[in-house]
Design an enzyme around this catalytic site. Structure first.
Site, mmCIF file in Angstrom:
data_model
loop_
_atom_site.group_PDB
_atom_site.id
_atom_site.type_symbol
_atom_site.label_atom_id
_atom_site.label_comp_id
_atom_site.label_asym_id
_atom_site.label_seq_id
_atom_site.Cartn_x
_atom_site.Cartn_y
_atom_site.Cartn_z
ATOM 1 N N SER A 100 0.876 -1.268 0.021
ATOM 2 C CA SER A 100 -0.076 -0.081 0.069
ATOM 3 C C SER A 100 0.830 1.292 -0.021
ATOM 4 C CB SER A 100 -1.014 0.081 1.219
ATOM 5 O OG SER A 100 -1.758 1.067 1.008
ATOM 6 N N ASP A 153 -3.374 6.508 -3.354
ATOM 7 C CA ASP A 153 -2.231 6.046 -2.815
ATOM 8 C C ASP A 153 -1.571 4.989 -3.667
ATOM 9 O OD1 ASP A 153 -3.743 3.721 -2.194
ATOM 10 O OD2 ASP A 153 -2.985 3.663 -0.320
ATOM 11 N N ASP A 168 -1.321 1.542 -4.379
ATOM 12 C CA ASP A 168 -2.034 0.460 -4.699
ATOM 13 C C ASP A 168 -3.577 0.821 -4.906
ATOM 14 O OD1 ASP A 168 -2.816 0.830 -2.033
ATOM 15 O OD2 ASP A 168 -3.263 -1.476 -1.866
ATOM 16 N N ASP A 185 -5.945 2.030 -3.076
ATOM 17 C CA ASP A 185 -7.140 1.638 -2.222
ATOM 18 C C ASP A 185 -7.615 2.709 -1.340
ATOM 19 O OD1 ASP A 185 -5.222 1.494 -0.449
ATOM 20 O OD2 ASP A 185 -5.708 -0.290 0.731
#
Length: 554
Positions: free
Chosen positions: A149, A304, A306, A308
């Site tokens: 992430s 961000d 990734d 999510d």
């Protein structure tokens, strides 16, 4: 330690990490102090598998993220699925573009396929929400996402979802919780050495872009208006994997006036233009804000790495651009969901460390409200969930499609809200003021204490639990709740909740993924005669934070 390292190296299937370990072992055997210290950090104990899966620095050794660790973790997950579902389990695996992601993705898919499972490999370098969507749309018993992430560039991770026959309906396509994490961890400890775990690349089912198109079509439908959107958008994926899919979603939603931060569009695991790959961090949005001023944009969307999570910036009443807090975006999207998409019996949910305003919004619309433990593994399990959020810029706007936080879905809903408000001559700032006048001004702020020695976190929590606290920000304390004891509504967790007679609130807890202590501050003020007392709220937050900092550092 050297014997442990040598044994690990001898069974490491990755030539690159074998070479790295050999060099360290040789240097350590000659008495090189730096090599000894480095080796000690790499063999300080196995990387712990928990509800967040695995997350850590990429490198050689049992305490790092590498092919050997991922191979054994996947062997443990495979054993868990064999025991709970059976040999016909279905699993989908995705990955981002971080260092090591391609190699870890190959290891995970091939180990699962070697067990005879139906193993779906998504196209590489996709957002986490696509994997979460695929876990539900393909009716999988589990999903794995290789990502860290918004962690530092040197990190990577391994995130697990359960679904299908491996969980109940509320947990379908949701991140794991206890006891599944402990059960998987137990099986990882029993796994053979990494070079003894079978891999079968030929048995992997490699998916085409159809699963991505499914996600794109469903997410684009989150914009209810017909025709081309007049909203001018600046978008940055912060060198992550969200850019291409986000642009496809915007195109499908007929949101065409989009300006990309070109320097941050192509995935780059080094994240060269930002000091830290997290849109919440100071400086992360500088390039996007510069572009927004140049093109006279209506809104900035920052995903961000990734994709999510989603950060939002917009011009304020004075024309200056301002990055909204996670709570502010949560209030706006919660109100939007309650007005536009809610059904009788629906629930709005947020983590206990997020603002209490969402509960008042739910009550105002006759909806249910739930406060959960921190993390979408809890929020997404809320029965009847219509919308959920956490203050760390995570939003679930379409739980039927993605039962997790989804920055791209949140992006579409934010742009739709900007569009609807503009038709009435209003802005996001105007809507926030309206909510404050209706429910009271809720002002929130985070306070973080980073540490090098994680033992200090436990000491600070113990100090707070034992301190006699009478007042905060000048107001008498009326509630001091140790969340470790649990309640009828919340399972036990390491945290402390403090509330004053003025309805100020502080929640203190250790971070689940980083070496820091997190404090969540909230003050609530009336809006007499319609004036929104933001300056007074800011002063009160400062006083609240100063009192908490003094208690923790006493």
């Amino acid at each position: 330690m050297i014997e442990t390292a040598r044994h690990w190296r001898d069974h490491d299937p990755d030539p690159a990490t074998r070479v790295a370990l050999t060099g360290l072992i040789d240097a350590a055997e000659t008495g090189d102090a730096d090599a000894v210290a480095d080796l000690a950090s790499r063999f300080s104990g196995p990387l712990t598998f928990g509800t967040a899966g695995l997350r850590g620095e990429v490198g050689a050794g049992e305490s790092r993220m590498n092919v050997a660790v991922v191979t054994r973790a996947t062997a443990g997950l495979a054993r868990y699925l064999l025991d709970t579902v059976g040999p016909d389990a279905r699993i989908v695996v995705g990955c981002d573009a971080r260092h090591g992601s391609a190699e870890f993705f190959a290891a995970a898919t091939e180990v699962l396929a070697a067990q005879g499972f139906t193993t779906f490999a998504l196209p590489p370098r996709l957002p986490t929400p696509v994997t979460a969507c695929a876990a539900r749309s393909l009716d999988c018993d589990a999903g794995v996402m290789i990502t860290a992430s918004h962690n530092p560039p040197g990190d990577n991770g391994y995130k697990v979802y359960l679904g299908g026959r491996a969980t109940d309906d509320a947990g379908r396509g949701v991140q794991i919780i206890s006891p599944a994490d402990a059960d998987i961890a137990d099986r990882i400890t029993q796994a053979p050495t990494a070079d003894g775990v079978p891999r079968e690349p030929a048995a992997v089912t490699r998916l085409d872009d159809e699963v991505v198109r499914t996600y794109v079509e469903r997410t684009a439908r989150l914009r209810p208006a017909a025709g081309a959107s007049p909203v001018r958008v600046v978008l940055t994926p912060l060198h992550g994997v969200g850019g291409t899919v986000a642009r496809e979603v915007l195109r499908a939603a007929d949101i065409g006036d989009v300006h990309i931060v070109a320097e941050q569009f192509v995935p780059d695991p080094d994240f060269p233009t930002v000091p830290f790959p997290n849109p919440e961090e100071p400086g992360a949005l500088d390039l996007a804000l510069d572009l927004a001023r140049d093109v006279d944009a209506d809104v900035v969307i920052a995903l961000d790495p990734d994709a999510d999570r989603c950060s939002v910036a917009a011009p304020g009443p004075d024309g200056h651009w301002r990055q909204l807090s996670g709570d502010e975006v949560g209030w706006l999207l919660g109100e939007q969901a309650a007005r536009d998409a809610a059904r009788p019996g629906d629930t709005l949910a947020c983590s206990i460390v997020s603002s209490r305003l969402l509960g008042r919004i739910a009550d105002d619309h006759g909806l249910r409200f739930a406060a959960t433990l921190t993390g979408f593994k809890w929020i997404a399990r809320t029965p009847g969930l219509r919308f959920g959020y956490e203050e760390a810029i995570g939003y679930c706007t379409d739980p039927d499609t993605v039962r997790d936080k989804d920055g791209i879905g949140a992006m579409v809903r934010v742009i739709s809200l900007v569009e609807r408000l503009a038709r009435d001559g209003r802005t996001l700032s105007d809507e926030l003021d309206r909510l404050a006048r209706r429910h009271g001004l809720h002002a929130t702020a985070p306070m973080t204490i980073r540490v090098e020695d994680t033992a200090l976190i436990g000491e600070m929590m113990a100090r707070l639990r034992s301190s006699p606290i009478e007042r905060l920000a000048g107001s008498p304390l009326v509630e001091n709740r140790d969340l470790a004891h649990g309640s009828a509504d919340l399972p036990p967790t390491d945290g402390i909740l403090l509330r004053t007679a003025a309805d100020d609130r502080v929640v203190v807890r250790p971070s689940g993924t980083e070496p820091k202590l997190k404090c969540y501050l909230e003050v609530v003020l009336d809006c007499p005669d319609g004036a929104v007392p933001r300056a007074e709220a800011a002063r009160r937050l400062d006083a609240l934070g100063a009192d908490i900092a003094a208690l923790l550092r006493a």
